[in-house]
Motif scaffolding. Structure first.
Motif, PDB file in Angstrom:
ATOM      1  N   ARG A 204      63.152 -57.963  72.223  1.00  0.00           N
ATOM      2  CA  ARG A 204      62.779 -58.532  70.923  1.00  0.00           C
ATOM      3  C   ARG A 204      61.822 -59.705  71.100  1.00  0.00           C
ATOM      4  O   ARG A 204      60.935 -59.928  70.277  1.00  0.00           O
ATOM      5  CB  ARG A 204      64.025 -59.008  70.169  1.00  0.00           C
ATOM      6  N   GLY A 205      62.019 -60.468  72.166  1.00  0.00           N
ATOM      7  CA  GLY A 205      61.220 -61.672  72.374  1.00  0.00           C
ATOM      8  C   GLY A 205      59.802 -61.440  72.840  1.00  0.00           C
ATOM      9  O   GLY A 205      58.919 -62.256  72.577  1.00  0.00           O
ATOM     10  N   ARG A 206      59.558 -60.333  73.535  1.00  0.00           N
ATOM     11  CA  ARG A 206      58.214 -60.092  74.083  1.00  0.00           C
ATOM     12  C   ARG A 206      57.130 -60.100  73.002  1.00  0.00           C
ATOM     13  O   ARG A 206      56.167 -60.868  73.105  1.00  0.00           O
ATOM     14  CB  ARG A 206      58.197 -58.781  74.860  1.00  0.00           C
ATOM     15  N   PRO A 207      57.234 -59.270  71.969  1.00  0.00           N
ATOM     16  CA  PRO A 207      56.175 -59.297  70.955  1.00  0.00           C
ATOM     17  C   PRO A 207      56.151 -60.601  70.171  1.00  0.00           C
ATOM     18  O   PRO A 207      55.079 -61.041  69.731  1.00  0.00           O
ATOM     19  CB  PRO A 207      56.502 -58.100  70.051  1.00  0.00           C
ATOM     20  N   ASP A 208      57.306 -61.241  70.022  1.00  0.00           N
ATOM     21  CA  ASP A 208      57.329 -62.529  69.324  1.00  0.00           C
ATOM     22  C   ASP A 208      56.513 -63.569  70.078  1.00  0.00           C
ATOM     23  O   ASP A 208      55.769 -64.344  69.473  1.00  0.00           O
ATOM     24  CB  ASP A 208      58.774 -63.026  69.156  1.00  0.00           C
ATOM     25  N   MET A 209      56.664 -63.596  71.412  1.00  0.00           N
ATOM     26  CA  MET A 209      55.898 -64.563  72.209  1.00  0.00           C
ATOM     27  C   MET A 209      54.401 -64.280  72.124  1.00  0.00           C
ATOM     28  O   MET A 209      53.598 -65.198  72.008  1.00  0.00           O
ATOM     29  CB  MET A 209      56.360 -64.546  73.659  1.00  0.00           C
ATOM     30  N   ALA A 210      54.044 -63.004  72.184  1.00  0.00           N
ATOM     31  CA  ALA A 210      52.627 -62.644  72.095  1.00  0.00           C
ATOM     32  C   ALA A 210      52.049 -63.066  70.745  1.00  0.00           C
ATOM     33  O   ALA A 210      50.918 -63.551  70.674  1.00  0.00           O
ATOM     34  CB  ALA A 210      52.457 -61.143  72.302  1.00  0.00           C
ATOM     35  N   ALA A 211      52.829 -62.906  69.706  1.00  0.00           N
ATOM     36  CA  ALA A 211      52.366 -63.295  68.368  1.00  0.00           C
ATOM     37  C   ALA A 211      52.266 -64.812  68.253  1.00  0.00           C
ATOM     38  O   ALA A 211      51.246 -65.335  67.767  1.00  0.00           O
ATOM     39  CB  ALA A 211      53.307 -62.734  67.306  1.00  0.00           C
ATOM     40  N   GLU A 212      53.307 -65.528  68.685  1.00  0.00           N
ATOM     41  CA  GLU A 212      53.335 -66.985  68.569  1.00  0.00           C
ATOM     42  C   GLU A 212      52.241 -67.659  69.384  1.00  0.00           C
ATOM     43  O   GLU A 212      51.599 -68.586  68.927  1.00  0.00           O
ATOM     44  CB  GLU A 212      54.689 -67.533  69.037  1.00  0.00           C
ATOM     45  N   LEU A 213      52.050 -67.184  70.615  1.00  0.00           N
ATOM     46  CA  LEU A 213      51.148 -67.882  71.535  1.00  0.00           C
ATOM     47  C   LEU A 213      49.704 -67.395  71.483  1.00  0.00           C
ATOM     48  O   LEU A 213      48.789 -68.141  71.816  1.00  0.00           O
ATOM     49  CB  LEU A 213      51.681 -67.765  72.964  1.00  0.00           C
ATOM     50  N   HIS A 214      49.521 -66.131  71.078  1.00  0.00           N
ATOM     51  CA  HIS A 214      48.175 -65.577  71.135  1.00  0.00           C
ATOM     52  C   HIS A 214      47.731 -64.889  69.849  1.00  0.00           C
ATOM     53  O   HIS A 214      46.635 -64.330  69.796  1.00  0.00           O
ATOM     54  CB  HIS A 214      48.072 -64.562  72.296  1.00  0.00           C
ATOM     55  N   GLY A 215      48.588 -64.868  68.857  1.00  0.00           N
ATOM     56  CA  GLY A 215      48.237 -64.209  67.600  1.00  0.00           C
ATOM     57  C   GLY A 215      48.144 -62.695  67.717  1.00  0.00           C
ATOM     58  O   GLY A 215      47.504 -62.052  66.885  1.00  0.00           O
ATOM     59  N   LEU A 216      48.768 -62.123  68.743  1.00  0.00           N
ATOM     60  CA  LEU A 216      48.720 -60.673  68.931  1.00  0.00           C
ATOM     61  C   LEU A 216      49.795 -60.005  68.086  1.00  0.00           C
ATOM     62  O   LEU A 216      50.961 -60.368  68.150  1.00  0.00           O
ATOM     63  CB  LEU A 216      48.947 -60.313  70.400  1.00  0.00           C
ATOM     64  N   ASP A 217      49.396 -59.027  67.309  1.00  0.00           N
ATOM     65  CA  ASP A 217      50.331 -58.298  66.460  1.00  0.00           C
ATOM     66  C   ASP A 217      50.703 -56.992  67.144  1.00  0.00           C
ATOM     67  O   ASP A 217      49.839 -56.163  67.429  1.00  0.00           O
ATOM     68  CB  ASP A 217      49.680 -58.022  65.100  1.00  0.00           C
TER      69      ASP A 217
ATOM     70  N   ALA B  89      52.028 -54.503  65.953  1.00  0.00           N
ATOM     71  CA  ALA B  89      51.687 -53.347  65.117  1.00  0.00           C
ATOM     72  C   ALA B  89      50.267 -52.869  65.408  1.00  0.00           C
ATOM     73  O   ALA B  89      49.975 -51.679  65.290  1.00  0.00           O
ATOM     74  CB  ALA B  89      51.842 -53.696  63.634  1.00  0.00           C
ATOM     75  N   ASP B  90      49.390 -53.777  65.808  1.00  0.00           N
ATOM     76  CA  ASP B  90      48.005 -53.411  66.125  1.00  0.00           C
ATOM     77  C   ASP B  90      47.850 -52.884  67.537  1.00  0.00           C
ATOM     78  O   ASP B  90      47.074 -51.965  67.783  1.00  0.00           O
ATOM     79  CB  ASP B  90      47.076 -54.627  65.943  1.00  0.00           C
ATOM     80  N   ASP B  91      48.568 -53.496  68.492  1.00  0.00           N
ATOM     81  CA  ASP B  91      48.455 -53.105  69.892  1.00  0.00           C
ATOM     82  C   ASP B  91      49.765 -53.435  70.609  1.00  0.00           C
ATOM     83  O   ASP B  91      49.899 -54.491  71.235  1.00  0.00           O
ATOM     84  CB  ASP B  91      47.271 -53.828  70.545  1.00  0.00           C
ATOM     85  N   ALA B  92      50.722 -52.544  70.488  1.00  0.00           N
ATOM     86  CA  ALA B  92      52.068 -52.775  71.030  1.00  0.00           C
ATOM     87  C   ALA B  92      52.043 -52.958  72.542  1.00  0.00           C
ATOM     88  O   ALA B  92      52.774 -53.795  73.086  1.00  0.00           O
ATOM     89  CB  ALA B  92      52.994 -51.627  70.643  1.00  0.00           C
ATOM     90  N   GLU B  93      51.218 -52.189  73.237  1.00  0.00           N
ATOM     91  CA  GLU B  93      51.184 -52.263  74.698  1.00  0.00           C
ATOM     92  C   GLU B  93      50.706 -53.634  75.181  1.00  0.00           C
ATOM     93  O   GLU B  93      51.313 -54.237  76.075  1.00  0.00           O
ATOM     94  CB  GLU B  93      50.272 -51.168  75.248  1.00  0.00           C
ATOM     95  N   THR B  94      49.638 -54.145  74.579  1.00  0.00           N
ATOM     96  CA  THR B  94      49.120 -55.447  74.980  1.00  0.00           C
ATOM     97  C   THR B  94      50.093 -56.563  74.597  1.00  0.00           C
ATOM     98  O   THR B  94      50.352 -57.474  75.391  1.00  0.00           O
ATOM     99  CB  THR B  94      47.740 -55.700  74.354  1.00  0.00           C
ATOM    100  N   ALA B  95      50.657 -56.495  73.401  1.00  0.00           N
ATOM    101  CA  ALA B  95      51.608 -57.523  72.967  1.00  0.00           C
ATOM    102  C   ALA B  95      52.809 -57.562  73.903  1.00  0.00           C
ATOM    103  O   ALA B  95      53.269 -58.633  74.307  1.00  0.00           O
ATOM    104  CB  ALA B  95      52.054 -57.261  71.532  1.00  0.00           C
TER     105      ALA B  95
END
Length: 192
Positions: free
Chosen positions: A125-138, A140-146
């Motif tokens: 659960r935390g992996r995509p949250d960190m990507a969103a918080e720190l880098h603005g990565l969504d 939903a747009d690119d799950a693999e990169t997030a």
């Protein structure tokens, strides 16, 4: 405050004072104002489930404080990340009990499918949250990169905390982490 909330508060206190491995159900019940020991299983299923939930809340609270501190006065992504790594690489002594409890919980995960599943789910659960918080990565747009970016941050956090717990005087600073990441990124770009 009901039994459930008192048990959570008691479990957090026990994690900070006794650690994960040394906390018993009786310790939690006592810290919760002499709650009946059976209420732990009734509300949480097991002592381990309660301790894991309490630990996840402590880690989330620490993460929120750390992110907030990193965002103060930071104007660029690089500056924010360097401030973040400084907060992580040089935690306060008040964070030591939570960090030790985290390491103890991870050690228990190798022998307890319940503990392993709870921690693994929290990581996922935390992996995509960190990507969103720190880098603005969504995601939903690119799950693999997030997921990849969040995974790298989690690996750095865990590694920095272990180094700090073992040898706080020689653990890398936030600036050293940023320097190392830049050098690694340059090497990857040159090879790519």
């Amino acid at each position: 405050m009901g039994h459930r909330e008192r048990l959570m508060a008691g479990a957090k206190r026990c994690l900070e004072e006794r650690g994960y491995a040394r906390t018993t159900s009786r310790d939690i019940a006592a810290a919760a104002g002499d709650a009946p020991v059976g209420t732990i299983n009734y509300h949480y299923g097991s002592k381990e489930a309660l301790l894991n939930a309490a630990l996840m809340e402590l880690v989330q609270e620490w993460g929120d404080r750390t992110l907030h501190a990193a965002e103060q006065k930071a104007t660029t992504t690089a500056e924010r990340l360097e401030r973040l790594w400084s907060q992580i690489a040089e935690p306060g002594d008040g964070d030591r009990p939570m960090l030790v409890a985290t390491v103890e919980a991870l050690a228990q995960a190798t022998r307890s499918p319940e503990v392993r599943a709870q921690i693994a789910d929290a990581y996922e659960r935390g992996r995509p949250d960190m990507a969103a918080e720190l880098h603005g990565l969504d995601a939903a747009d690119d799950a693999e990169t997030a997921r990849a970016v969040g995974s790298v941050h989690m690996a750095l956090i865990a590694g920095l905390h272990l180094q700090w717990l073992v040898d706080p005087e020689r653990a890398p600073s936030g600036r050293e982490v940023a320097t190392g990441l830049r050098a690694i990124a340059r090497g990857l770009e040159a090879d790519g």
